[in-house]
Design a protein around this motif. Structure first.
Motif, PDB file in Angstrom:
ATOM      1  N   ALA A 223       0.803  -1.223   0.000  1.00 53.14           N
ATOM      2  CA  ALA A 223       0.000   0.000   0.000  1.00 53.14           C
ATOM      3  C   ALA A 223       0.838   1.277   0.000  1.00 53.14           C
ATOM      4  N   GLY A 224       2.164   1.153  -0.056  1.00 56.23           N
ATOM      5  CA  GLY A 224       3.016   2.336  -0.054  1.00 56.23           C
ATOM      6  C   GLY A 224       2.940   3.125   1.239  1.00 56.23           C
ATOM      7  N   VAL A 225       2.558   2.441   2.321  1.00 57.75           N
ATOM      8  CA  VAL A 225       2.369   3.103   3.615  1.00 57.75           C
ATOM      9  C   VAL A 225       3.583   2.820   4.503  1.00 57.75           C
ATOM     10  N   THR A 226       4.138   3.883   5.088  1.00 57.14           N
ATOM     11  CA  THR A 226       5.282   3.735   5.988  1.00 57.14           C
ATOM     12  C   THR A 226       4.795   3.688   7.426  1.00 57.14           C
ATOM     13  N   LEU A 227       5.239   2.649   8.142  1.00 57.13           N
ATOM     14  CA  LEU A 227       4.786   2.463   9.526  1.00 57.13           C
ATOM     15  C   LEU A 227       5.889   2.812  10.505  1.00 57.13           C
ATOM     16  N   GLY A 228       5.478   3.228  11.685  1.00 58.71           N
ATOM     17  CA  GLY A 228       6.396   3.380  12.802  1.00 58.71           C
ATOM     18  C   GLY A 228       6.510   2.057  13.540  1.00 58.71           C
ATOM     19  N   ASP A 229       6.742   2.125  14.860  1.00 56.14           N
ATOM     20  CA  ASP A 229       6.866   0.905  15.652  1.00 56.14           C
ATOM     21  C   ASP A 229       5.561   0.111  15.615  1.00 56.14           C
TER      22      ASP A 229
END
Ligand SMILES: [Zn+2]
Length: 306
Positions: A223-229
Motif C-alpha cells: 500500500a506504499g504506507v510507511t509504519l512506525g513501531d
C-alpha cells in the motif's frame, strides 16, 4: 462489544498435549486400545462430523467405529483429563461415511466450513489435526535426501530412515496489521476477493525479519504506507494448512496510499464510525472479515480500545 463477540477461532485447543507420551509407541498403543479412548476419523483431509437433525457435531468415536485395517495414519492429539484422544486418517476409495460402521452417523465435511458450525473448542481440536494431516500429506519425503520418511512421535514428527533427519510439522508465520492513522484504520481488498470484502493487510514473514520488520515491509510493498513501531495484539493458528497469524498494530506516518496492483485491488482508510458500520453490516461499500478471522477481532479490539 467485545463481550458479545465469539472467541477467536482455533485458539481453544482443549487437551494436554502430553508430549512425554509421544515417543513411547507401546504406551500410545495401550492408550489407543482403552475402552475410553476417543478417535476423530479423517478422510481425504476432511473430518467426520455427526449429523444431529439440522446441525453438525464433532465426532469423538470409539475404536470400533473404524473398519479394521482402514487406518492409514494415527495422530495422538493428547489427553482430555484421563481420556486419550486420537485422530485417524482413513484410507478408502469410497466415502467411508456411507459404509459400515460409520454409515448413518454423519459425513466427512470440509474443515473450514465445518469449523463455523461446531463448538469452537472442538473446532480448535479438529483444525489442529487437520493441519497435522495436511503436513504429512505434503511432506512424505525427506527434504534433505529424498527418501520416504517415517511417521514418529505419535504423528508429530517424521524421521528419515536414510539420513536420520528429523522433520517437524511446518508452521508459516504471517503478520496481519491493524494500521492506523489518527482515528482511521487501513483496510485493503485483494484482486480475487468479492467487491465488498475488505480486511487488514497481511503477509508472510521472511527469514531475518522481526514481526515489526515484516509488518513495515508488507505495508510499504502493498500500500506504499510507511509504519512506525509495531505492537503485538494477538495471535491465531490458521491451520489451512499451516499459518500462524501475528496480529500487530502500527501507526502510519501519513495517510498517503500507493497500492501495488498485483497485491491489492483497493486500499482505503475507514473512520471509527465507518468500521462500526462495517461490523454492523450497514456500510455501503465494505463488509466485515468473517468472525473466524483474526482481522475481525483486531477491528473489534480497535473499536474497544479507541
Ligand atoms: Zn533423508
Amino acid at each position: 462489544m467485545s463481550d458479545a463477540s465469539p472467541p477467536l477461532a482455533f485458539t481453544l485447543f482443549p487437551l494436554d498435549r502430553a508430549d512425554h507420551l509421544r515417543g513411547d509407541a507401546a504406551a500410545l498403543e495401550a492408550l489407543q486400545a482403552r475402552d475410553d479412548a476417543r478417535v476423530i476419523p479423517f478422510w481425504r483431509g476432511n473430518p467426520f462430523a455427526l449429523v444431529r437433525g439440522d446441525t453438525l457435531e464433532a465426532a469423538f468415536l470409539t475404536g470400533d467405529a473404524l473398519k479394521p485395517g482402514s487406518v492409514e495414519m494415527t495422530v495422538f492429539l493428547g489427553l482430555d483429563g484421563e481420556t486419550p484422544v486420537f485422530a485417524c486418517a482413513l484410507n478408502a476409495d469410497r466415502e467411508p461415511g456411507e459404509e459400515f460402521p460409520l454409515h448413518g452417523l454423519g459425513r466427512f465435511e470440509e474443515m473450514r466450513g465445518l469449523s463455523m458450525q461446531i463448538d469452537p473448542v472442538d473446532a480448535s481440536l479438529l483444525a489442529t489435526a487437520n493441519g497435522v494431516f495436511a503436513w504429512h500429506h505434503k511432506h512424505r519425503f525427506c527434504s534433505n535426501c529424498g527418501a520416504k520418511s517415517d511417521v514418529a512421535q505419535g504423528g508429530w514428527r517424521r524421521i528419515c530412515p536414510s539420513c536420520a533427519t528429523e522433520h517437524f510439522p511446518r508452521i508459516d508465520p504471517v503478520v496481519i496489521m491493524l494500521i492506523t492513522h489518527q482515528d482511521s484504520v487501513l483496510l485493503g481488498r485483494s484482486p480475487n476477493w468479492p467487491d465488498n470484502a475488505y480486511s487488514c493487510l497481511a503477509g508472510f514473514i521472511e527469514p531475518g525479519e522481526t514481526l515489526g520488520d515484516a509488518a513495515r515491509r508488507e505495508a510499504f510493498e502493498e500500500a506504499g504506507v510507511t509504519l512506525g513501531d509495531a505492537s503485538y495484539i494477538m495471535s491465531q493458528p490458521w491451520p489451512f494448512p499451516s499459518s500462524l497469524m501475528f496480529g500487530l498494530t502500527a501507526e502510519a506516518t501519513s495517510d498517503a496510499i500507493k497500492i501495488d496492483d498485483a497485491e491489492l485491488a483497493d486500499a482505503r482508510w475507514f473512520t471509527r464510525d465507518e468500521i462500526r458500520a462495517v461490523m454492523d453490516g450497514t456500510h455501503p461499500v465494505a463488509r466485515t472479515p468473517p468472525d473466524i478471522a483474526v482481522a475481525h477481532h483486531l477491528l473489534l479490539w480497535w473499536l474497544a480500545n479507541g
